[in-house]
Design a protein around this motif. Sequence first.
Motif, PDB file in Angstrom:
ATOM      1  N   MET A   1       0.856  -1.180   0.000  1.00  0.00           N
ATOM      2  CA  MET A   1       0.000   0.000   0.000  1.00  0.00           C
ATOM      3  C   MET A   1       0.894   1.232   0.000  1.00  0.00           C
ATOM      4  O   MET A   1       1.866   1.304   0.757  1.00  0.00           O
ATOM      5  CB  MET A   1      -0.906   0.000   1.240  1.00  0.00           C
ATOM      6  N   SER A   2       0.597   2.193  -0.877  1.00  0.00           N
ATOM      7  CA  SER A   2       1.417   3.410  -0.966  1.00  0.00           C
ATOM      8  C   SER A   2       0.517   4.632  -1.060  1.00  0.00           C
ATOM      9  O   SER A   2      -0.594   4.559  -1.612  1.00  0.00           O
ATOM     10  CB  SER A   2       2.337   3.338  -2.194  1.00  0.00           C
ATOM     11  N   VAL A   3       1.013   5.763  -0.525  1.00  0.00           N
ATOM     12  CA  VAL A   3       0.327   7.049  -0.600  1.00  0.00           C
ATOM     13  C   VAL A   3       1.353   8.074  -1.078  1.00  0.00           C
ATOM     14  O   VAL A   3       2.429   8.207  -0.478  1.00  0.00           O
ATOM     15  CB  VAL A   3      -0.248   7.467   0.767  1.00  0.00           C
ATOM     16  N   ARG A   4       1.023   8.789  -2.187  1.00  0.00           N
ATOM     17  CA  ARG A   4       1.975   9.785  -2.717  1.00  0.00           C
ATOM     18  C   ARG A   4       1.201  10.980  -3.263  1.00  0.00           C
ATOM     19  O   ARG A   4      -0.021  10.932  -3.454  1.00  0.00           O
ATOM     20  CB  ARG A   4       2.838   9.161  -3.810  1.00  0.00           C
ATOM     21  N   VAL A   5       1.993  12.042  -3.530  1.00  0.00           N
ATOM     22  CA  VAL A   5       1.408  13.290  -4.021  1.00  0.00           C
ATOM     23  C   VAL A   5       0.980  13.103  -5.477  1.00  0.00           C
ATOM     24  O   VAL A   5       1.679  12.480  -6.278  1.00  0.00           O
ATOM     25  CB  VAL A   5       2.410  14.450  -3.887  1.00  0.00           C
ATOM     26  N   ASN A   6      -0.163  13.674  -5.821  1.00  0.00           N
ATOM     27  CA  ASN A   6      -0.691  13.630  -7.184  1.00  0.00           C
ATOM     28  C   ASN A   6      -0.377  14.960  -7.872  1.00  0.00           C
ATOM     29  O   ASN A   6      -1.207  15.871  -7.897  1.00  0.00           O
ATOM     30  CB  ASN A   6      -2.195  13.370  -7.155  1.00  0.00           C
ATOM     31  N   GLY A   7       0.837  15.073  -8.431  1.00  0.00           N
ATOM     32  CA  GLY A   7       1.208  16.300  -9.139  1.00  0.00           C
ATOM     33  C   GLY A   7       1.318  17.474  -8.199  1.00  0.00           C
ATOM     34  O   GLY A   7       1.914  17.403  -7.123  1.00  0.00           O
ATOM     35  N   ALA A   8       0.729  18.621  -8.602  1.00  0.00           N
ATOM     36  CA  ALA A   8       0.824  19.842  -7.813  1.00  0.00           C
ATOM     37  C   ALA A   8       0.023  19.746  -6.532  1.00  0.00           C
ATOM     38  O   ALA A   8       0.401  20.325  -5.510  1.00  0.00           O
ATOM     39  CB  ALA A   8       0.344  21.038  -8.653  1.00  0.00           C
ATOM     40  N   SER A   9      -1.113  19.027  -6.572  1.00  0.00           N
ATOM     41  CA  SER A   9      -1.950  18.900  -5.381  1.00  0.00           C
ATOM     42  C   SER A   9      -2.700  17.580  -5.457  1.00  0.00           C
ATOM     43  O   SER A   9      -2.821  16.979  -6.517  1.00  0.00           O
ATOM     44  CB  SER A   9      -2.943  20.073  -5.292  1.00  0.00           C
TER      45      SER A   9
END
Length: 498
Positions: free
Chosen positions: A446-454
């Motif tokens: 399971m991973s959580v990361r930023v989606n581009g600028a926001s």
Amino acid sequence: MTLRATVRFLVFVPVVVAVVLAGVGLASRFAARGVVDQVTTRIEPARVAAAGFVTAMVDQESGSRGFILTGDPQFLEPYRDGIAQAGAAQAQLTALLAADPAGEAALDTATSAAMTWRVQTAEPQIAARQSGALAETDAAALQGKEQFDRFRVASAVLERHLVDRETTTLATVSTTRAWTDAITYGGLAVALAVAVAAPMLIRRRLTEPVDRLQRQARAVAEGQEQLPITVESPAELAAIATDADTMRQSLLARRDDAVEAQLELALRETRDTLAAEVHDSTVQRLFALGLALDAIAATSGPDVAERLSPLVDELDEAMRELRALIFGMVRTSVTGPTLRDALYDLVRDSTRALGFTPVLGIHGDVAGTLDNETAIDLVTVLREALSNIARHAQATSASVRLAVDAETVALRVVDDGTGPGSTDDAAHGHGIPNMTARAVRHGGTMSVRVNGASGTILEWVIPADAARPSRAELGPWSARKSDGAAARPDRPTASEAG
């Protein structure tokens, strides 16, 4: 022994015994009748004819001797009558002994001896006496006696043969009757044994299993649904009991499903009612309070506005958290076959907390690929992800995509909110660790990361092999295939985003 075999045994054995006894009785009767007919129509008449043959020859001998000694022609009458009677007896014996080679041989010997005596002794002496030239000597008398004695011996052999034949025939009748009696008594013994064993066999193989099956079925019908229905034998009743128990288990499962569905419906109605009441009263009042504070801040000085601004922000955050708590307060029960409907319901129910409807896309054979445990984890992870978006992200849109193929099961949730941050409340809660633990339990990540600028991208991926259902979990839902995204009119749009 099967029920069919038992019935066949109880029916066929008496029938076979009866047929055998009838056949043996008829055969014995016909055989005895044939033997008796042979004695009465051949052997006894042959004995009478043989005795008549001897009597006729004795009459011939007596008549010829009397005529030779006296010269009286009256003595020739018995002689001539004896010749006629001997010929008739000989003809009758020839007919009666036609199928008796030994008897025919004995008759031929006696006939030959009689003919020899008459031709060589009686006829010459009678002719000589009639001409007056007879001078009987001891040698002639001795010859005549020897020839007639040979006839007596031959006729005695014939009579003894007929007596022996009659004795043998009657012994055959006795033996046949003895065998018939033995077979009859044996058949009666078998029939008696079957008659004695039949009630016990019927009770053990039919009556008791049927009664046991009936008691178990009645107990289940009266409310003891957990009582198994089992009958070990015979095979036919065992098959019926197995089918009945399968039906019992199916009815129990359907009843449990119905109860669970009713409970789920009641809880959902309660949640919707509570959410509507909170939204219509409490949230609206809080929203009105926020507008009033904004108005006061706008008409007051900078110091008042600066002091009221954090209060308005805190009030907005409280309303978002209240909506999220209402959305996540009920955990929906879900299985592999019902996962698609559960995801649609979850996304639809999140609209009130989020303020918008996420876009949902489902790709692959969800019902036939995922087991119940994986389905529950997917719904739990998605609920936690949507709850985090409602509480923390301040997003205006989001998309959910579930993709199932031969290799992986992947859940992807994308929003356009503020994005993950170390100072965010979600980073300090248990949501992300719990979602990660559920993925690791299936051998995934399971991973959580930023989606581009926001915004944020959450990806929850596990191997497909770890999520495959058992045969019992598939059920009738296995036929529900899905090729690409599909949406129902009352569901959120099932298009892919992000």
